[in-house]
Design a protein around this motif. Structure first.
Motif, mmCIF file in Angstrom:
data_model
loop_
_atom_site.group_PDB
_atom_site.id
_atom_site.type_symbol
_atom_site.label_atom_id
_atom_site.label_comp_id
_atom_site.label_asym_id
_atom_site.label_seq_id
_atom_site.Cartn_x
_atom_site.Cartn_y
_atom_site.Cartn_z
ATOM 1 N N UNK A 186 17.660 -11.426 -17.560
ATOM 2 C CA UNK A 186 17.816 -10.324 -16.590
ATOM 3 C C UNK A 186 16.503 -9.598 -16.363
ATOM 4 N N UNK A 187 15.600 -10.216 -15.638
ATOM 5 C CA UNK A 187 14.280 -9.644 -15.389
ATOM 6 C C UNK A 187 14.114 -9.415 -13.894
ATOM 7 N N UNK A 188 13.561 -8.254 -13.553
ATOM 8 C CA UNK A 188 13.269 -7.935 -12.151
ATOM 9 C C UNK A 188 11.799 -7.567 -12.038
ATOM 10 N N UNK A 189 11.125 -8.200 -11.096
ATOM 11 C CA UNK A 189 9.719 -7.905 -10.876
ATOM 12 C C UNK A 189 9.541 -6.680 -10.004
ATOM 13 N N UNK A 190 8.479 -5.928 -10.258
ATOM 14 C CA UNK A 190 8.194 -4.745 -9.445
ATOM 15 C C UNK A 190 7.695 -5.169 -8.070
ATOM 16 N N UNK A 191 7.755 -4.247 -7.135
ATOM 17 C CA UNK A 191 7.311 -4.551 -5.778
ATOM 18 C C UNK A 191 5.824 -4.881 -5.746
ATOM 19 N N UNK A 251 12.184 -13.391 -10.570
ATOM 20 C CA UNK A 251 11.876 -14.723 -11.057
ATOM 21 C C UNK A 251 13.092 -15.472 -11.586
ATOM 22 N N UNK A 252 14.202 -14.775 -11.777
ATOM 23 C CA UNK A 252 15.375 -15.417 -12.372
ATOM 24 C C UNK A 252 16.626 -15.084 -11.572
ATOM 25 N N UNK A 253 17.676 -15.897 -11.794
ATOM 26 C CA UNK A 253 18.936 -15.648 -11.118
ATOM 27 C C UNK A 253 19.589 -14.367 -11.627
ATOM 28 N N UNK A 254 19.474 -14.119 -12.939
ATOM 29 C CA UNK A 254 20.034 -12.885 -13.485
ATOM 30 C C UNK A 254 19.331 -11.669 -12.900
ATOM 31 N N UNK A 255 18.022 -11.770 -12.694
ATOM 32 C CA UNK A 255 17.295 -10.675 -12.067
ATOM 33 C C UNK A 255 17.751 -10.428 -10.650
ATOM 34 N N UNK A 256 18.082 -11.515 -9.918
ATOM 35 C CA UNK A 256 18.601 -11.367 -8.561
ATOM 36 C C UNK A 256 19.956 -10.656 -8.581
ATOM 37 N N UNK A 257 20.798 -11.022 -9.526
ATOM 38 C CA UNK A 257 22.111 -10.372 -9.626
ATOM 39 C C UNK A 257 21.956 -8.886 -9.933
ATOM 40 N N UNK A 258 21.000 -8.539 -10.804
ATOM 41 C CA UNK A 258 20.745 -7.130 -11.111
ATOM 42 C C UNK A 258 20.261 -6.383 -9.876
ATOM 43 N N UNK A 259 19.369 -7.028 -9.139
ATOM 44 C CA UNK A 259 18.835 -6.399 -7.925
ATOM 45 C C UNK A 259 19.948 -6.168 -6.915
ATOM 46 N N UNK A 260 20.813 -7.143 -6.782
ATOM 47 C CA UNK A 260 21.925 -6.994 -5.837
ATOM 48 C C UNK A 260 22.860 -5.861 -6.267
ATOM 49 N N UNK A 280 11.944 -11.551 -1.609
ATOM 50 C CA UNK A 280 12.162 -11.305 -3.034
ATOM 51 C C UNK A 280 11.283 -12.175 -3.921
ATOM 52 N N UNK A 281 10.393 -12.971 -3.318
ATOM 53 C CA UNK A 281 9.493 -13.856 -4.075
ATOM 54 C C UNK A 281 10.273 -14.733 -5.049
ATOM 55 N N UNK A 282 11.428 -15.229 -4.610
ATOM 56 C CA UNK A 282 12.261 -16.069 -5.471
ATOM 57 C C UNK A 282 11.612 -17.443 -5.648
ATOM 58 N N UNK A 283 11.561 -17.948 -6.860
ATOM 59 C CA UNK A 283 10.990 -19.289 -7.090
ATOM 60 C C UNK A 283 11.970 -20.367 -6.662
#
Length: 562
Positions: A385-390, A538-547, A494-497
């Motif tokens: 669960x990682x979210x990158x800063x803007x 960078x991760x799917x869990x981070x995307x879920x957190x962002x959403x 979102x700079x998704x890989x």
């Protein structure tokens, strides 16, 4: 001249001359020569070991009754031996050609690949026909602005254009965390130390003639082990914690060191902490590209309940990390000149480190094993669960202590169907950075060009090579144009890989790479310029957190397989 008289003169000159200046010596020689009469000049010159001209000059000065020179001078202006550079005007240019940097000096210089000591320079000049002594060479170099210089470690390679901006961003983050009373630490691994009776740089006071005796050779095979000091420096408290490992410097070891600091000191100093800010280098066991670093941080965050934010120094700037010059430098000074012949010596030397500004250090030995070569799969990374800063989310990111939901479609799908993420939730403006209407209009704008691209001569590939399959052969495309545009927009906003996008659209990473490259080219043809990324996920869990943070939930739906 009788030998007795000669011996008396030699004795007299030997006693008097050390106490006389040059002019006084000439006058004394002249007085003795006059007393001896005819042949006195030659006799005195031989007894004193000087030239007859010097004695005659003294006789002329004595007989002429010249007044003493002003200001205590012993020679008149212009008197004495001429400087070497006056006798040889080409001496200085020849010397400078030898000592100039290689790219400007003589490429055929005999000193290009050897040490440029004063004696070597004097020898090289003499061989070129410019006689000069080593002291003369030293004087000429100093007069021309030269001095002994050591190498200066200042070249940092190519600098990232956002280097200074990243430093300012880190500074702002540190101020924010410290203002809220949250912990801020600087971490890094100190240079690996070989344990044994080996020489350690530096000197210490000891009885004269009794240095500490160490092995002549420092072969690794003779070592008793190795010490890997991983340091955690608390910026606010000015204290250090060092975990001395004995195995390998891996991401697991780095995070375990941070965990030990938190359990032993951090949670006591910051009982109300909910967040932790870590400043680290860009590479090594805690590098921003290291997958295991993020997965280990996720486990640490889950165990402690802390949201861990990491800000990496720009590449090539590790020496500016606080732990380097506020902790590691003090440790090096404390154990200088002391052989590190056991792990106990290493730990105790680190723990005894203090400074005049109040630094205290805790050190402990970590005998755990940390194997190298551990692989982190895409699925494991996606669960972090990682979210990158803007701003540069690859350098600045937060690992959360929880996950916002499942890391992908769950539950078995019915036969002939596949569970995929709902395109309606993926097209939420918080994820795409544009309204659904604008996304639809963009898709319609690209439709004609995309259809034209698909109708190109099927007998050849797009790169011009011959096709290996007949027209219509091969696997059918899984993504329509709307899916392709959506994947590209998500990547840009979102700079998704590719690994995450491949999971979202249930295709391969290669398909995502080809698809997004194709759509970006079409966007460029229509002058569609995307905004800077709103986040770096960078991760799917981070995307879920962002959403979740933007009041939306990604859902799944079933579609028939093709």
């Amino acid at each position: 001249m009788p030998s007795e008289v000669r011996e008396q003169l030699v004795l007299r000159f030997g006693v008097l001359f050390p106490h006389l200046n040059e002019r006084q010596q000439r006058l004394a020689l002249a007085a003795e020569a006059r007393l001896l009469g005819h042949g006195g000049v030659r006799a005195v010159a031989r007894a004193a070991g000087v030239s007859e001209t010097t004695v005659r000059k003294g006789v002329f000065e004595l007989e002429g009754g010249e007044d003493p020179l002003p200001d205590g001078r012993v020679r008149r202006d212009g008197g004495g031996r001429k400087n070497a550079e006056e006798l040889d005007p080409l001496l200085v240019p020849a010397l400078l050609a030898l000592v100039e940097p290689d790219e400007r000096g003589d490429p055929m210089s005999p000193l290009r690949w050897t040490t440029k000591s004063l004696r070597s320079l004097a020898g090289a000049l003499t061989r070129q026909g410019h006689a000069a002594s080593a002291p003369t060479v030293g004087r000429l170099l100093r007069e021309n602005g030269f001095s002994l210089q050591a190498n200066a470690k200042v070249l940092e390679g190519a600098q990232h254009p956002d280097r200074d901006a990243q430093f300012r961003y880190i500074n702002d983050q540190v101020k924010e965390y410290q203002g809220d009373g949250e912990p801020v630490v600087s971490v890094d691994t100190k240079k690996k130390e070989v344990v044994g009776e080996f020489k350690n740089a530096g000197r210490q006071w000891r009885p004269a003639g009794e240095p500490v005796r160490v092995d002549v050779h420092d072969f690794p095979g003779d070592a008793l082990g190795k010490a890997l000091p991983y340091g955690i420096y608390d910026l606010a408290a000015g204290t250090g914690w060092v975990n001395v490992g004995t195995d390998h410097d891996t991401a697991a070891f780095a995070v375990e060191s941070i965990h030990r600091w938190w359990n032993g000191q951090g949670r006591l100093d910051y009982p109300q902490a909910r967040r932790l800010l870590i400043t680290a280098d860009a590479g090594g066991s805690n590098g921003y590209r290291t997958r295991a670093w993020k997965t280990e941080l996720a486990a640490f965050s889950a165990r402690t309940g802390l949201a861990v934010t990491v800000c990496h120094m720009p590449p090539g700037t590790s020496k500016w990390n606080k732990v380097e010059h506020r902790l590691f430098s003090a440790i090096t000074m404390n154990w200088r000149g002391r052989p590190l012949n056991s792990h106990e010596v290493v730990v105790q030397s680190i723990a005894a480190t203090t400074t005049g500004t109040g630094l205290t250090v805790h050190a402990e030995l970590d005998t755990g094993t940390y194997p190298i070569g551990v692989k982190v799969s895409d699925a494991e990374l996606n669960a972090v669960p990682v979210t990158g800063h803007a701003f540069h989310g690859e350098w600045n990111y937060t690992v959360h202590p929880y996950s916002a939901g499942p890391a992908g479609p769950t539950g078995p799908a019915a036969p002939g169907t596949a569970a995929v993420f709902d395109r309606g939730t993926l097209s939420h403006p918080a994820l795409t950075g544009m309204t659904r209407t604008a996304l639809t209009e963009l898709t319609e704008t690209l439709t004609a060009d995309w259809q034209t691209l698909q109708k190109q001569d099927p007998a050849t590939r797009r790169d011009g090579s011959e096709r290996r399959r007949a027209p219509g052969g091969g696997r059918k495309a899984k993504l329509d144009l709307a899916d392709r545009v959506l994947a590209t927009v998500l990547q840009q906003n979102l700079a998704l890989p590719p690994t995450v996008l491949a999971h979202l659209f249930t295709v391969s990473k290669d398909t995502i790479r080809h698809t997004t490259s194709e759509i970006r080219r079409l966007m460029n043809q229509h002058a569609h310029t995307p905004r800077p990324p709103a986040a770096h996920l960078n991760t799917l869990a981070g995307l879920l957190l962002h959403a979740t943070a933007h009041d939306t939930t990604l859902t799944t739906e079933t579609k028939p397989t093709r």
